[in-house]
Design a protein around this motif. Structure first.
Motif, PDB file in Angstrom:
ATOM      1  N   PHE A  13       0.838  -1.199   0.000  1.00 32.61           N
ATOM      2  CA  PHE A  13       0.000   0.000   0.000  1.00 32.61           C
ATOM      3  C   PHE A  13       0.873   1.248   0.000  1.00 32.61           C
ATOM      4  CE2 PHE A  13      -3.009  -3.146   1.313  1.00 32.61           C
ATOM      5  CZ  PHE A  13      -4.206  -2.703   0.789  1.00 32.61           C
ATOM      6  N   HIS A  14       0.443   2.247  -0.775  1.00 30.29           N
ATOM      7  CA  HIS A  14       1.159   3.509  -0.885  1.00 30.29           C
ATOM      8  C   HIS A  14       0.231   4.655  -0.493  1.00 30.29           C
ATOM      9  CE1 HIS A  14       4.732   2.179  -3.307  1.00 30.29           C
ATOM     10  NE2 HIS A  14       3.919   1.144  -3.468  1.00 30.29           N
ATOM     11  N   GLU A  45      -5.451   4.685   7.424  1.00 31.32           N
ATOM     12  CA  GLU A  45      -6.167   3.678   6.631  1.00 31.32           C
ATOM     13  C   GLU A  45      -5.194   2.714   5.958  1.00 31.32           C
ATOM     14  OE1 GLU A  45      -8.973   1.353   4.795  1.00 31.32           O
ATOM     15  OE2 GLU A  45      -9.193   2.752   6.452  1.00 31.32           O
ATOM     16  N   ALA A  46      -4.127   3.243   5.385  1.00 36.15           N
ATOM     17  CA  ALA A  46      -3.144   2.403   4.699  1.00 36.15           C
ATOM     18  C   ALA A  46      -2.455   1.455   5.681  1.00 36.15           C
ATOM     19  CB  ALA A  46      -2.119   3.268   3.982  1.00 36.15           C
ATOM     20  N   THR A  47      -2.209   1.924   6.890  1.00 31.93           N
ATOM     21  CA  THR A  47      -1.602   1.072   7.912  1.00 31.93           C
ATOM     22  C   THR A  47      -2.518  -0.092   8.244  1.00 31.93           C
ATOM     23  OG1 THR A  47      -0.363   2.916   8.854  1.00 31.93           O
ATOM     24  CG2 THR A  47      -0.705   1.010  10.281  1.00 31.93           C
ATOM     25  N   THR A  48      -3.798   0.180   8.416  1.00 32.21           N
ATOM     26  CA  THR A  48      -4.776  -0.878   8.695  1.00 32.21           C
ATOM     27  C   THR A  48      -4.786  -1.912   7.584  1.00 32.21           C
ATOM     28  OG1 THR A  48      -6.158   0.616   9.990  1.00 32.21           O
ATOM     29  CG2 THR A  48      -7.221  -1.353   9.101  1.00 32.21           C
ATOM     30  N   GLN A  49      -4.846  -1.453   6.345  1.00 36.03           N
ATOM     31  CA  GLN A  49      -4.895  -2.368   5.202  1.00 36.03           C
ATOM     32  C   GLN A  49      -3.605  -3.175   5.072  1.00 36.03           C
ATOM     33  OE1 GLN A  49      -7.631  -3.028   3.618  1.00 36.03           O
ATOM     34  NE2 GLN A  49      -8.727  -1.424   4.703  1.00 36.03           N
ATOM     35  N   ALA A  50      -2.455  -2.521   5.271  1.00 33.23           N
ATOM     36  CA  ALA A  50      -1.169  -3.211   5.152  1.00 33.23           C
ATOM     37  C   ALA A  50      -1.015  -4.264   6.251  1.00 33.23           C
ATOM     38  CB  ALA A  50      -0.025  -2.209   5.212  1.00 33.23           C
ATOM     39  N   ARG A  51      -1.439  -3.937   7.464  1.00 35.91           N
ATOM     40  CA  ARG A  51      -1.365  -4.910   8.562  1.00 35.91           C
ATOM     41  C   ARG A  51      -2.253  -6.117   8.273  1.00 35.91           C
ATOM     42  NH1 ARG A  51       0.805  -3.498  13.531  1.00 35.91           N
ATOM     43  NH2 ARG A  51      -0.605  -4.929  14.588  1.00 35.91           N
ATOM     44  N   GLN A  52      -3.466  -5.858   7.802  1.00 40.01           N
ATOM     45  CA  GLN A  52      -4.391  -6.961   7.507  1.00 40.01           C
ATOM     46  C   GLN A  52      -3.889  -7.830   6.356  1.00 40.01           C
ATOM     47  OE1 GLN A  52      -8.242  -5.168   6.886  1.00 40.01           O
ATOM     48  NE2 GLN A  52      -8.565  -4.824   9.063  1.00 40.01           N
ATOM     49  N   GLY A  53      -3.241  -7.197   5.392  1.00 40.98           N
ATOM     50  CA  GLY A  53      -2.741  -7.936   4.230  1.00 40.98           C
ATOM     51  C   GLY A  53      -1.340  -8.476   4.396  1.00 40.98           C
ATOM     52  N   VAL A  55       1.523  -6.905   4.308  1.00 40.86           N
ATOM     53  CA  VAL A  55       2.364  -6.329   3.258  1.00 40.86           C
ATOM     54  C   VAL A  55       3.005  -5.048   3.791  1.00 40.86           C
ATOM     55  CG1 VAL A  55       1.031  -7.347   1.357  1.00 40.86           C
ATOM     56  CG2 VAL A  55       0.411  -5.088   2.223  1.00 40.86           C
ATOM     57  N   SER A  56       3.668  -4.308   2.948  1.00 43.34           N
ATOM     58  CA  SER A  56       4.348  -3.084   3.355  1.00 43.34           C
ATOM     59  C   SER A  56       3.491  -1.848   3.102  1.00 43.34           C
ATOM     60  CB  SER A  56       5.667  -2.924   2.596  1.00 43.34           C
ATOM     61  OG  SER A  56       6.583  -3.905   2.993  1.00 43.34           O
ATOM     62  N   LEU A  57       3.784  -0.819   3.876  1.00 47.22           N
ATOM     63  CA  LEU A  57       3.201   0.511   3.708  1.00 47.22           C
ATOM     64  C   LEU A  57       4.330   1.428   3.275  1.00 47.22           C
ATOM     65  CD1 LEU A  57       1.242   2.917   4.168  1.00 47.22           C
ATOM     66  CD2 LEU A  57       1.951   2.858   6.556  1.00 47.22           C
ATOM     67  N   ILE A  58       4.131   2.137   2.172  1.00 45.04           N
ATOM     68  CA  ILE A  58       5.122   3.080   1.666  1.00 45.04           C
ATOM     69  C   ILE A  58       4.471   4.453   1.630  1.00 45.04           C
ATOM     70  CG2 ILE A  58       6.616   3.721  -0.270  1.00 45.04           C
ATOM     71  CD1 ILE A  58       5.554   0.192  -0.177  1.00 45.04           C
ATOM     72  N   VAL A  59       5.059   5.409   2.354  1.00 37.56           N
ATOM     73  CA  VAL A  59       4.489   6.755   2.457  1.00 37.56           C
ATOM     74  C   VAL A  59       5.359   7.723   1.669  1.00 37.56           C
ATOM     75  CG1 VAL A  59       3.810   8.594   4.032  1.00 37.56           C
ATOM     76  CG2 VAL A  59       3.524   6.207   4.722  1.00 37.56           C
ATOM     77  N   ASN A  70       7.003   0.891   6.226  1.00 37.33           N
ATOM     78  CA  ASN A  70       6.877  -0.078   7.308  1.00 37.33           C
ATOM     79  C   ASN A  70       6.469  -1.408   6.706  1.00 37.33           C
ATOM     80  OD1 ASN A  70       7.397   1.642   9.547  1.00 37.33           O
ATOM     81  ND2 ASN A  70       5.333   2.458   9.375  1.00 37.33           N
ATOM     82  N   ASN A  71       7.101  -2.469   7.179  1.00 35.75           N
ATOM     83  CA  ASN A  71       6.787  -3.802   6.689  1.00 35.75           C
ATOM     84  C   ASN A  71       5.952  -4.534   7.734  1.00 35.75           C
ATOM     85  OD1 ASN A  71       6.758  -6.499   5.943  1.00 35.75           O
ATOM     86  ND2 ASN A  71       8.830  -6.454   5.137  1.00 35.75           N
ATOM     87  N   TYR A  72       4.766  -4.975   7.336  1.00 41.71           N
ATOM     88  CA  TYR A  72       3.868  -5.699   8.230  1.00 41.71           C
ATOM     89  C   TYR A  72       3.742  -7.169   7.826  1.00 41.71           C
ATOM     90  CZ  TYR A  72       2.652  -1.014   9.695  1.00 41.71           C
ATOM     91  OH  TYR A  72       2.710   0.263  10.165  1.00 41.71           O
ATOM     92  N   GLU A  73       4.712  -7.671   7.096  1.00 38.88           N
ATOM     93  CA  GLU A  73       4.654  -9.039   6.585  1.00 38.88           C
ATOM     94  C   GLU A  73       4.584 -10.072   7.712  1.00 38.88           C
ATOM     95  OE1 GLU A  73       7.318 -11.966   3.760  1.00 38.88           O
ATOM     96  OE2 GLU A  73       7.553  -9.813   3.586  1.00 38.88           O
ATOM     97  N   ASN A  74       5.294  -9.841   8.794  1.00 32.75           N
ATOM     98  CA  ASN A  74       5.361 -10.823   9.869  1.00 32.75           C
ATOM     99  C   ASN A  74       4.557 -10.437  11.112  1.00 32.75           C
ATOM    100  OD1 ASN A  74       7.092 -12.603   8.448  1.00 32.75           O
ATOM    101  ND2 ASN A  74       8.778 -11.227   8.862  1.00 32.75           N
ATOM    102  N   VAL A  75       3.622  -9.519  10.955  1.00 32.44           N
ATOM    103  CA  VAL A  75       2.802  -9.097  12.082  1.00 32.44           C
ATOM    104  C   VAL A  75       1.786 -10.197  12.395  1.00 32.44           C
ATOM    105  CG1 VAL A  75       1.084  -7.432  12.865  1.00 32.44           C
ATOM    106  CG2 VAL A  75       3.067  -6.660  11.577  1.00 32.44           C
TER     107      VAL A  75
END
Length: 80
Positions: A13-14, A45-53, A55-59, A70-75
């Motif tokens: 997500f970006h 919103e992007a943080t929520t989606q990235a955590r659920q998926g 995947v990473s968030l790129i701002v 931020n990488n949420y791959e292993n959350v």
């Protein structure tokens, strides 16, 4: 016997500027997840989606350059 090993396509997500607004976009998708008045709303919103998926968030900044990611791959998902 394994014939091929193809990794699933990541869809990070970006948060990107769009005029005076901020948009949340997902890689490899043509649509916009949402348009927000503030960058903070878009990042939330992007943080929520990235955590659920997982995947990473790129701002991005107003100039379009990446400010941080931020990488949420292993959350861990407490609901699984």
């Amino acid at each position: 016997m394994q014939i091929s090993s193809i990794a699933p396509l990541r869809s990070d997500f970006h948060v990107v500027p769009h005029g005076v607004y901020w948009e949340v976009k997902q890689e490899h998708h043509a649509f916009t997840w949402g348009t927000y008045l503030t960058k903070a709303e878009a990042v939330g919103e992007a943080t929520t989606q990235a955590r659920q998926g997982h995947v990473s968030l790129i701002v991005h900044g107003r100039d379009g350059h990446i400010q941080y990611s931020n990488n949420y791959e292993n959350v861990l998902d407490p609901f699984r």
